[in-house]
Design an enzyme around this catalytic site. Structure first.
Site, mmCIF file in Angstrom:
data_model
loop_
_atom_site.group_PDB
_atom_site.id
_atom_site.type_symbol
_atom_site.label_atom_id
_atom_site.label_comp_id
_atom_site.label_asym_id
_atom_site.label_seq_id
_atom_site.Cartn_x
_atom_site.Cartn_y
_atom_site.Cartn_z
ATOM 1 C CG HIS A 13 -1.932 -1.030 1.301
ATOM 2 N ND1 HIS A 13 -1.917 -2.043 2.225
ATOM 3 C CD2 HIS A 13 -3.043 -1.223 0.550
ATOM 4 C CE1 HIS A 13 -2.967 -2.824 2.036
ATOM 5 N NE2 HIS A 13 -3.662 -2.356 1.031
ATOM 6 N N GLY B 207 -2.869 -1.556 -7.264
ATOM 7 C CA GLY B 207 -1.740 -2.482 -7.350
ATOM 8 C C GLY B 207 -1.974 -3.570 -8.392
#
Ligand code: PAF
Length: 283
Positions: free
Chosen positions: A41, A152
């Site tokens: 993250h 991602g």
């Protein structure tokens, strides 16, 4: 100590802050998360900071993307630690709505994506998942009005679903993808890795090792179907129950038969104990 970032919990407070960013002509980036933040993250936040002056991180464990038998109740929640790491990164704003704020009484609208969302990968095992993701991501994009939003590659099918959603709904935002961040032994970072026992954690990197091995063999011209059969068997020998190991077109996610049909993305999902892990690599 780093200054605690502003945390907003109502749509009206969010809108006021976004309006201030806009009035200052500051490009805005959004990093959508479900919290339980890890280095993966943080790479998304850093990528956002390279592209925008104002970075919003949303933390919302979205109930609509969990089936009733899944881990909504036990999904890791580490809000105080998340705020501390986001403070250290100097994140501008944290959007942390409650479930009632995101889905008020009477909420009755769902986005049900097709195309990459029905590719027969995650959707075959989690049929509810992408409608939950598409609906909440659309809401987050409309609420935060970002110029860019960062996702991602770890959740590769999700990335393609979101890219399609943004194109199909003419949402004025650029989707940026960030490569998967891995532990030293290759395991893809994921909030659910916290569920792994010590012995499962020791086995977990097999997924990435097999993916990398398959990618190497396919790149050297080996038969795709045979490589995948052998890779799947190696994953099961290590103690996993395999959901899928597939070679897909990297953009459309359509099945491919030979390396010439590429660019290829190899995608895997497998369960060990109570934990389901996913991963993917390019060929
Ligand atoms: O990838 C995630 O963490 C979630 O699926 C997302 C994109 C934040 C939507 O809830």
């Amino acid at each position: 100590m780093a200054r605690r970032p502003r945390v907003v919990r109502t749509v009206s407070a969010l809108r006021r802050t976004v309006a201030r960013f806009r009035a200052a002509h500051e490009p805005i980036a959004l990093v959508p998360t479900m919290g339980a933040l890890h280095a993966g993250h943080l790479a998304l936040v850093r990528a956002a900071q390279r592209r925008a002056d104002s970075v919003i991180v949303s933390i919302f464990v979205n109930p609509t993307q969990f089936a009733p038998h899944e881990d909504l109740k036990t999904y890791p929640q580490t809000f105080a630690a998340d705020i501390a790491v986001l403070a250290a990164l100097k994140t501008d704003l944290i959007w942390a709505p409650s479930v009632e704020t995101m889905y008020p009484a009477g909420f009755a609208t769902r986005i049900v994506p097709e195309g990459p969302a029905t590719a027969g990968l995650e959707d075959a095992f989690r049929p509810h998942f992408f409608a939950g993701v598409a609906t909440v991501v659309a809401k987050l994009l409309i609420q935060c009005e970002p110029d860019v939003a960062v996702f991602g590659e770890k959740d590769y099918q999700q990335l393609k679903v979101v890219a399609r959603l943004v194109r199909d709904l003419d949402l004025p935002v650029k989707i940026i993808s960030v490569p998967t961040v891995r532990e030293n032994d290759g395991l893809a970072m994921a909030s659910r890795n916290a569920y792994l026992s010590e012995s499962e954690r020791a086995v977990a990197p097999v997924l990435h090792r097999v993916l990398a091995d398959c990618a190497g063999k396919i790149a050297q011209g080996a038969l795709v179907a045979r490589v995948l059969d052998e890779g799947g068997a190696a994953i099961e020998r290590a103690g996993f129950t395999l959901d899928y190991l597939e070679a897909r077109h990297a953009e459309t996610l359509k099945p491919i038969e030979t390396a010439d049909d590429g660019p290829i993305r190899l995608l895997v999902a497998a369960r060990i104990g109570k934990t389901r892990l996913i991963d993917n690599v390019g060929v």
